[in-house]
Structures are given as C-alpha cells and as structure tokens.
Design an enzyme around this catalytic site. Structure first.
Site, PDB file in Angstrom:
ATOM      1  N   HIS A  27       4.839   3.020  -0.696  1.00 14.56           N
ATOM      2  CA  HIS A  27       3.994   1.830  -0.537  1.00 14.56           C
ATOM      3  C   HIS A  27       3.719   1.658   0.964  1.00 14.56           C
ATOM      4  CE1 HIS A  27       2.722  -2.153  -2.456  1.00 14.56           C
ATOM      5  NE2 HIS A  27       2.409  -2.287  -1.171  1.00 14.56           N
TER       6      HIS A  27
ATOM      7  N   GLN B  32       7.815  -5.200   2.683  1.00 13.47           N
ATOM      8  CA  GLN B  32       7.265  -6.552   2.827  1.00 13.47           C
ATOM      9  C   GLN B  32       8.280  -7.656   2.525  1.00 13.47           C
ATOM     10  OE1 GLN B  32       3.608  -5.142   0.501  1.00 13.47           O
ATOM     11  NE2 GLN B  32       2.769  -6.803   1.710  1.00 13.47           N
TER      12      GLN B  32
ATOM     13  N   ASN C 105       1.083   3.871  -3.752  1.00 20.56           N
ATOM     14  CA  ASN C 105       0.337   2.618  -3.827  1.00 20.56           C
ATOM     15  C   ASN C 105      -0.965   2.707  -3.033  1.00 20.56           C
ATOM     16  OD1 ASN C 105       0.196  -0.384  -4.401  1.00 20.56           O
ATOM     17  ND2 ASN C 105       0.010  -0.350  -2.163  1.00 20.56           N
ATOM     18  N   GLU C 106      -2.065   2.343  -3.651  1.00 17.03           N
ATOM     19  CA  GLU C 106      -3.370   2.205  -2.991  1.00 17.03           C
ATOM     20  C   GLU C 106      -3.682   3.303  -1.980  1.00 17.03           C
ATOM     21  OE1 GLU C 106      -3.408  -1.752  -1.360  1.00 17.03           O
ATOM     22  OE2 GLU C 106      -3.457  -2.691  -3.327  1.00 17.03           O
TER      23      GLU C 106
HETATM   24  O1  IFM Z   1       0.234  -7.055   0.403  1.00 14.47           O
HETATM   25  C1  IFM Z   1      -0.644  -6.108  -0.109  1.00 14.47           C
HETATM   26  C2  IFM Z   1       0.115  -5.025  -0.823  1.00 14.47           C
HETATM   27  O2  IFM Z   1       1.019  -4.379   0.010  1.00 14.47           O
HETATM   28  C3  IFM Z   1      -0.838  -3.988  -1.380  1.00 14.47           C
HETATM   29  N1  IFM Z   1      -1.922  -4.595  -2.113  1.00 14.47           N
HETATM   30  C4  IFM Z   1      -2.602  -5.723  -1.544  1.00 14.47           C
HETATM   31  C5  IFM Z   1      -1.610  -6.763  -1.087  1.00 14.47           C
HETATM   32  C6  IFM Z   1      -2.348  -7.955  -0.483  1.00 14.47           C
HETATM   33  O3  IFM Z   1      -3.088  -7.571   0.612  1.00 14.47           O
END
Ligand code: IFM
Length: 411
Positions: free
Chosen positions: A109, A18, A153-154
């Site tokens: 991620h 990002q 991540n997530e």
């Molecule tokens: O930008 C994302 C991130 O990559 C993961 N968590 C949520 C953020 C906002 O949407």
C-alpha cells in the site's frame, strides 16, 4: 428500503503506514524527514491499540476489515525477515478472527522498504523478485487465517503520484520510468497471484481470493461534444481499465490473474478540454461551474452516480467485485453519512443490474495520515484526537452500523 444479501461483507479499510505509527524502515518515513512535508510519527498508534480499534469495529457491526502489512517491518533489511513483526501481524489477524471479522489483507500500500527504494525500487526489474520473496514469506505464514488478499493498492495512483507528478517519493517526473514501474507492478501481481494460489494448494487449503485495489473515477464530459466525449472515454480506458486489463486478460488464453475486482471509488473528474491536443486530452479539467456539486475537504467532487457507471462497466469481466474503499474526508459528519448512503444506493442498483458485488469497505475505519496532505483530512468513521489518541465514534459510523448489522438501508 433497500436490502443487501446475506453474507455481504461490511466494514472499513486502513493501511499500515497511515495508522500504525513509527514505520521507520519505510521509504516514506525517510522522505518525510527530508521533504519538509508532514511527518507521520505515531500516526494513530494502531500498532499498539489494534485490539481496542477492532472492538470498536465489532461494536459497529463490521464483519470484514481491510488492513495492510507493512513490507518494511517484515523485511527491514534485504533478505532479513523479522519473525517478531510477522508475529505481530499474525496476532492482528487473529484478533480479527476472534471477533468474527474477515481480514482482507493488502501486501503493498504505497510504501516500500528503504533498502528496496535505494536499489531503484519499482523501476528495476528485480523489484518483481523481491516482492515475490516477501509475498512467499507472508503467504506461507498467514494462509491458514486469510482468504482475501490485495496484492497492490491503487497501482495507477502510485505510478502517477510517485513517477509522473512527482509529489510522492521517489518524486520522479518521468514517463519512461512510469512505464517501467507499471510493467513491473503488473508482473509482480501476476507472479504473486500464481505463487499464492500454489501455496494454498500445497497447504491443501481452499483457494484464496486475490485482487488488486483499483482506483476508479467517473470521467464526466463537461460538454457533450465530440472532443470531450472522446477525452472522457480515453481517460476511462487508460486510468480506470488500463492496469486492470493487463491482469484480467493478460494473455491470449484470457487467463485471469484475479479472483475478484477490488474497486476504490471516491469521486468524478469533469473533463473539459481547452483545445484539442495530446496533453489536453489527458489532463484538462473543468472548474465545476457548469456542473456544480458538493465536495469533500480536499476539494474532490462528490458524485455517487459515477460509481454505478463504473460498476456496470466491470460486468464484462465476469468477476465478483468488492468495494475495497469508498469514503469522504469532511468536518461535516452529516455529509459523511449522506455520502455513504448515496453510494450504497447506487451499489445496490448496480447489483440489481447483475453486478456481483460481495462487499463494501468504507475508507477509513479511523482518521489517519493522508500521505502528503498530513493529518488534516478526516476520513474516519472514528475520530482521532492526535494529542491524546482518544477515539470517538462518529454518528455516521452508528448509522452505517445499522446497515452493517441488518443488511438494510432505510430511505
Ligand atoms: O488514504 C488514501 C488511501 O491510502 C488510498 N486510497 C485513497 C485514500 C484517500 O485518499
């Protein structure tokens, strides 16, 4: 006035894809080319400007920073690891250490190397072995400088967006595949957790702190009748706690494959069932008319009190908790500060109720590439001008800095 404990970790989070720019060996990059969606391009050029960005973080009183390592840079071709890219991340982590900023390093991620995705990605069982080999390489090289790790991540967001809703690569809409991916991600985390602890032992280092970053939402029943209460309970169990429980108690001995719980919290979901049915239980949401609240620029409800409930629910696992992400995209910087302040108040309240909270990382240090939504959502404490790549520290960042520097939140 609210006081946070000494040693609390304060900072912000980013992810490689990002912010870095030019991650041309990642599956997302390939997907952007063909999907007609936004292109990440040079992103924030953080790959080049990381030292300046960390100077800003330092000036804002941050003593912790979450970043991710881009797997597709480290292993651009199957089994071929790049010493040059490893050196880059080594320099990045050292740059944080030099500024007395604790690095919190994410290994996965959302993005994968293209070669990995071409072989079926996380649907295939062999994904676990590939991920472990990458973790082994990175951990052995960086262990001396990193104490905190996030393996994945997530996972729930990754699975739902990439394999159920089909809005992220590889754009699948298959519950069967989603189940395979969940299984493999959980196995990958557990195996990586063990391997990484073993490496630290071999290197005679103090044990690392390893977790995932679990996205959690407040599921709020629009009406407090039985069907909505039940649906909210169900969503909480599946979405918030499903993956987590697989690794917090992954066998009868209750061996914990986690040293702390990383929580990413942003918003609530209003649960309002149109009728009682399986898809309705899982999916129906209210339009907010009955329970209006402010929203971020992506339309997500702002609901700080939900974080309190989420944190209390985690108490039963007996593990420290870190807020690994919490943030807002908005053109209104006053709203950003109000958002941060309100969430910090609820965090503090949860701490008073016995939740062992060790840190708070705002998402994000700077505006960045918000995946399929492109560059429009502005999450940053620092604004980015995508023409000149000039950084502008926002007022909210300076207000947050006061808390980071003093540990005190004024009313
Ligand atoms: O930008 C994302 C991130 O990559 C993961 N968590 C949520 C953020 C906002 O949407």
């Amino acid at each position: 006035m609210i006081k946070f404990p000494q040693g609390f970790l304060w900072g912000a989070a980013t992810s490689a894809y990002q912010v870095e720019g030019n991650n041309a060996n990642a599956d997302w990059w390939e997907w952007e080319k063909n999907s007609g969606r936004f292109r990440s391009g040079r992103a924030c050029r953080h790959y080049e400007f990381y030292k300046r960005d960390f100077d800003l973080a330092k000036s804002l009183g941050h003593n912790a920073h979450r970043l991710s390592i881009e797997w597709s840079r480290i292993e651009p071709r199957e089994g071929k690891f790049s010493r040059r890219e490893l050196k880059h991340y080594f320099d990045v982590i050292l740059a944080l250490r030099k500024r007395n900023i604790e690095p919190i390093v994410t290994l996965h991620h959302f993005t994968n190397p293209i070669w990995f995705s071409k072989q079926g990605g996380w649907v295939k069982r062999r994904s676990v072995g590939y991920f472990l080999r990458y973790c082994d390489f990175v951990t052995r090289s960086l262990a001396r400088y990193v104490r905190y790790w996030i393996t994945i991540n997530e996972p729930t967001i990754y699975i739902s967006h990439a394999y159920i809703m089909g809005v992220w690569p590889p754009q699948e809409k298959s519950y069967l595949k989603a189940i395979e991916v969940e299984e493999n991600l959980a196995s990958a985390h557990i195996a990586a957790f063990r391997l990484m602890h073993k490496i630290y032992k071999e290197l005679k280092l103090d044990g690392p702190y390893i977790s995932i970053a679990q996205n959690m939402m407040a599921f709020v029943p629009g009406k407090r009748d039985l069907k909505n209460l039940f649906a909210a309970y169900l969503r909480d169990r599946v979405y918030n706690l499903g993956f987590l429980e697989r690794i917090v108690r992954h066998n009868i001995l209750r061996y914990k494959a986690m040293d702390f719980i990383g929580v990413n919290y942003y918003s609530r979901q209003l649960v309002e069932l149109k009728k009682f049915g399986i898809p309705n239980l899982a999916m129906d949401v209210g339009d907010g008319r009955r329970h209006p609240c402010e929203r971020n620029s992506l339309g997500w409800d702002i609901y700080p009190e939900g974080l309190y409930g989420v944190l209390l629910e985690l108490k039963k696992y007996g593990l420290p908790v870190m807020i690994t992400e919490n943030g807002i995209c908005t053109p209104d910087d006053n709203l950003r500060w109000n958002y941060i302040r309100a969430h910090l108040k609820y965090i503090h309240r949860a701490m008073k109720k016995g939740v062992n909270l060790t840190g708070y990382l705002y998402w994000s240090l700077m505006d960045n590439f918000e995946w399929d939504k492109g560059f429009a959502p502005r999450f940053g404490l620092i604004g980015i001008d995508y023409k000149t790549y000039r950084r502008t520290v926002r007022k909210s960042a300076r207000k947050f800095a006061r808390v980071c520097k003093t540990g005190v939140l004024e009313d």
